[in-house]
Design a protein around this motif. Structure first.
Motif, PDB file in Angstrom:
ATOM      1  N   GLN A  70       0.961  -1.133  -0.240  1.00 40.31           N
ATOM      2  CA  GLN A  70       0.148  -0.098   0.294  1.00 40.31           C
ATOM      3  C   GLN A  70       1.148   1.250  -0.020  1.00 40.31           C
ATOM      4  O   GLN A  70       0.581   1.980  -0.725  1.00 40.31           O
ATOM      5  CB  GLN A  70      -0.624  -0.240   0.898  1.00 40.31           C
ATOM      6  CG  GLN A  70      -1.971   0.879   1.031  1.00 40.31           C
ATOM      7  CD  GLN A  70      -2.810   1.228  -0.194  1.00 40.31           C
ATOM      8  OE1 GLN A  70      -3.803  -0.167  -0.510  1.00 40.31           O
ATOM      9  NE2 GLN A  70      -2.972   2.426  -0.703  1.00 40.31           N
ATOM     10  N   GLN A  90       2.079   1.986  -3.659  1.00 38.68           N
ATOM     11  CA  GLN A  90       1.446   2.883  -4.143  1.00 38.68           C
ATOM     12  C   GLN A  90       1.294   4.045  -3.761  1.00 38.68           C
ATOM     13  O   GLN A  90       1.394   5.231  -4.798  1.00 38.68           O
ATOM     14  CB  GLN A  90       0.332   1.899  -4.084  1.00 38.68           C
ATOM     15  CG  GLN A  90      -1.031   2.350  -5.378  1.00 38.68           C
ATOM     16  CD  GLN A  90      -0.020   1.370  -7.124  1.00 38.68           C
ATOM     17  OE1 GLN A  90       0.774   0.455  -6.761  1.00 38.68           O
ATOM     18  NE2 GLN A  90      -0.103   2.270  -7.843  1.00 38.68           N
ATOM     19  N   ASP A  91       1.237   3.950  -2.835  1.00 38.20           N
ATOM     20  CA  ASP A  91       0.921   5.563  -2.246  1.00 38.20           C
ATOM     21  C   ASP A  91       2.385   6.155  -2.542  1.00 38.20           C
ATOM     22  O   ASP A  91       2.173   7.771  -2.895  1.00 38.20           O
ATOM     23  CB  ASP A  91       0.778   5.633  -0.392  1.00 38.20           C
ATOM     24  CG  ASP A  91      -0.605   5.613  -0.294  1.00 38.20           C
ATOM     25  OD1 ASP A  91      -1.110   5.054  -1.057  1.00 38.20           O
ATOM     26  OD2 ASP A  91      -0.164   5.475   0.967  1.00 38.20           O
ATOM     27  N   ILE A  95       4.482   5.835  -5.722  1.00 36.32           N
ATOM     28  CA  ILE A  95       4.228   6.335  -6.465  1.00 36.32           C
ATOM     29  C   ILE A  95       3.002   6.651  -7.231  1.00 36.32           C
ATOM     30  O   ILE A  95       3.300   8.000  -7.655  1.00 36.32           O
ATOM     31  CB  ILE A  95       4.353   4.983  -7.654  1.00 36.32           C
ATOM     32  CG1 ILE A  95       5.436   4.275  -7.329  1.00 36.32           C
ATOM     33  CG2 ILE A  95       3.862   4.838  -9.366  1.00 36.32           C
ATOM     34  CD1 ILE A  95       5.236   2.610  -7.233  1.00 36.32           C
ATOM     35  N   ASN A  96       2.116   7.737  -6.266  1.00 36.31           N
ATOM     36  CA  ASN A  96       0.690   8.054  -6.861  1.00 36.31           C
ATOM     37  C   ASN A  96       1.419   9.268  -7.004  1.00 36.31           C
ATOM     38  O   ASN A  96       0.969  10.122  -7.292  1.00 36.31           O
ATOM     39  CB  ASN A  96      -0.057   7.789  -5.746  1.00 36.31           C
ATOM     40  CG  ASN A  96      -1.255   5.598  -6.602  1.00 36.31           C
ATOM     41  OD1 ASN A  96      -0.328   5.775  -6.907  1.00 36.31           O
ATOM     42  ND2 ASN A  96      -1.982   6.298  -5.655  1.00 36.31           N
ATOM     43  N   ASN A  97       1.801   9.814  -5.311  1.00 34.29           N
ATOM     44  CA  ASN A  97       2.253  11.344  -5.280  1.00 34.29           C
ATOM     45  C   ASN A  97       4.383  10.990  -5.344  1.00 34.29           C
ATOM     46  O   ASN A  97       5.228  12.379  -5.051  1.00 34.29           O
ATOM     47  CB  ASN A  97       2.282  11.388  -4.190  1.00 34.29           C
ATOM     48  CG  ASN A  97       2.318  12.982  -3.815  1.00 34.29           C
ATOM     49  OD1 ASN A  97       2.621  14.145  -5.047  1.00 34.29           O
ATOM     50  ND2 ASN A  97       2.211  13.626  -2.576  1.00 34.29           N
TER      51      ASN A  97
END
Lengths: 351, 207
Positions: free
Chosen positions: A189, A192-193, A195-197
């Motif tokens: 998780q 993902q966080d 990479i998203n930001n």
């Protein structure tokens, strides 16, 4: 009359004269385009390989630390089997301290004799305390969240273990380390966080890029020893029958808990073809950020995951075939004649 | 007509060499990139072998040290895995120091070198090789070096002076240098001669 002829001839000559140059430009442009594509592909492939190697090395190094923790604790178990030189050991001598593997059947003398059972229990308890301290020290290095906070705790401890992986000095590399299923979910998780930001998280500045996620202590079982001819346990011999304080750590020997009976203490690792089972091990997720030579896809985040485990059969911590359900929950077993603190680690298969 | 075709030929004569050189350079960059990826792959593989064998092999401390390229058989450099006692082994010398590279293809270091050479068929010992790994306390660093000689450019460089491009792939392995540092209470290959007894006896001899 001559103008059209002259103009047409000039146009034809101009077109014919420039044939090679535009073609060359087109070819050059295409070459450069493909060259940039090749370099980008090279950068991506290279970074992906590096990320995978970092993930493998981190997972193996942390799992090796767990193996070392098991070996150190079990080495103290075996130490209790070598309190006398082998040539002087007499298992039927009631005045001699037994090895921990033989303690249950040892003909202990009555407590009025010397050495008595209580003294033996005190000695074993002292070694058990040393084992517990070793466990705590290793857990602190692992960043186990159920350990005691202090120096070398958490990310700092892991950094000390992993500082030889110089690729981790790269500000564009972040690593999440876990040794439980719960930690793996948290790490996925968090990945993902991040990479998203991505632009806010890479390059990382001012903080450690090694992040423990849901790290738990290496699971151990404290085995009680029931002295048959006295009909009492070593714990009872130490504290007195009926006087054992609640929650007291049993006096005896220790072994790693491979069963995963302690909540959230193991990690599912694929150890063979399709065999995904709970193991004592560790994993790592690596994110590597690279910038491509492209105006459209400039920032790329490459990820790699790896898991390693302590090979259960590489040492011996319990007499084979004696593991059974414990009355207090979990499992119990008999000590082997000799403990083998020889555990090592392997990489898990890609699942 | 002569004039027209002549112009095009002159243009081509000027630009063709440039074009060929650029295409050659592009192909060379493509080749170097491909070799760069292969070098990193080789380094990853070498690091895995290094790591795995350090924790999963060896029947004696001396054998492990020799296998890791830390000591060599002075006569052949080939790992014999016998006859190297505890006294020959100094763990502190392995910390951060570059171990001796085996002369011949023996031991773990020799095995890694052979593996890497096999990945680059047709290369000489100076074109693809593994320098001695950097032995760490927890993790070793293994590098693979690949040297590519640039094609000779006519009229620009003399024979034998063509520059070389050096590609280095670095990977990490060797997870626990001192996993074997624990005394072995159990028996070794000789059931009557436990390893710990040998170690204690040898230590007594030294003192």
């Amino acid at each position: 009359m001559s103008l059209p002829h002259s103009s047409g001839r000039r146009m034809r000559r101009l077109g014919e004269r420039g044939q090679f140059i535009p073609m060359t430009y087109m070819l050059l442009f295409t070459s450069v385009f493909f060259l940039v594509a090749v370099i980008n592909m090279y950068m991506v492939a290279q970074a992906k390989l590096q990320a995978q190697n970092i993930a493998d090395a981190v997972a193996l190094a942390v799992a090796a630390l767990e193996a070392k923790s098991i070996n150190v604790v079990m080495d103290r178990d075996e130490w209790m089997n070598h309190m006398y030189p082998d040539s002087q050991i007499n298992k039927n001598n009631k005045n001699q301290f037994p090895g921990i593997s033989d303690a249950a059947k040892h003909p202990f003398a009555n407590s009025s004799d010397n050495p008595d059972l209580q003294q033996y229990a005190q000695l074993v308890n002292t070694i058990n305390m040393a084992q517990t301290m070793f466990q705590a020290a290793y857990n602190r290095f692992l960043g186990a969240t159920d350990g005691t906070t202090g120096q070398n705790y958490g990310p700092g401890g892991l950094s000390a273990i992993l500082h030889e992986i110089t690729a981790l000095n790269d500000a564009n590399v972040r690593v999440m380390v876990f040794n439980t299923d719960d930690g793996e979910s948290k790490a996925a998780q968090h990945q993902q966080d991040l990479i998203n930001n991505g632009k806010a998280n890479f390059p990382i500045t001012g903080s450690d890029n090694i992040e423990p996620q849901g790290m738990a202590s290496v699971p151990f079982v404290n085995e009680e020893v029931h002295i048959q001819n006295q009909n009492e346990t070593l714990t009872e011999a130490l504290y007195g029958k009926g006087k054992v304080p609640p929650g007291t750590q049993p006096v005896g020997w220790m072994r790693p808990d491979w069963s995963g009976s302690k909540d959230h203490s193991t990690l599912k690792v694929t150890t063979g073809a399709g065999q995904n089972s709970a193991q004592i091990g560790a994993g790592a997720i690596v994110i590597k950020h690279i910038q491509l030579m492209s105006p459209f896809f400039r920032d790329v985040y490459l990820t790699a995951e790896s898991k390693a485990y302590v090979v259960k059969d590489s040492g011996l911590s319990v007499q084979p075939g004696t593991l059974r359900a414990s009355a207090t929950g979990g499992t119990t077993g008999d000590p082997p004649p000799h403990f083998f603190p020889t555990y090592y680690v392997k990489l898990g298969a890609r699942s | 007509m002569k004039n027209k075709s002549g112009q095009s030929t002159v243009e081509m004569a000027f630009l063709m060499p440039l074009l060929v050189m650029m295409i050659g350079a592009a192909l060379f960059i493509l080749y170097v990139s491909w070799q760069g990826i292969r070098t990193q792959q080789a380094a990853n593989l070498a690091a895995r072998v290094q790591g795995q064998e350090r924790v999963a092999g060896g029947t004696s401390i001396g054998g492990i040290a020799q296998d890791n390229g830390s000591t060599t058989d002075s006569t052949s450099g080939v790992n014999t895995d016998v006859g190297v006692g505890f006294a020959d082994f100094n763990p502190m010398s392995m910390l951060g120091a570059a171990p001796t590279r085996p002369v011949a293809g023996g031991g773990l270091a020799g095995k890694i070198n052979k593996l890497v050479r096999d990945l680059f068929p047709g290369t000489s010992e100076t074109e693809a090789y593994v320098p001695p790994p950097v032995i760490g306390q927890n993790v070793d660093t293994v590098s693979v070096i690949r040297k590519i000689t640039m094609p000779r450019i006519p009229f620009l460089n003399n024979p034998g002076t063509a520059p070389q491009v050096t590609i280095q792939g670095t990977a990490y392995g060797g997870e626990d240098t001192f996993m074997y540092g624990l005394p072995r209470w159990g028996t070794t290959a000789s059931a009557a001669d436990p390893e710990w007894k040998t170690l204690v006896n040898q230590k007594g001899d030294k003192d």
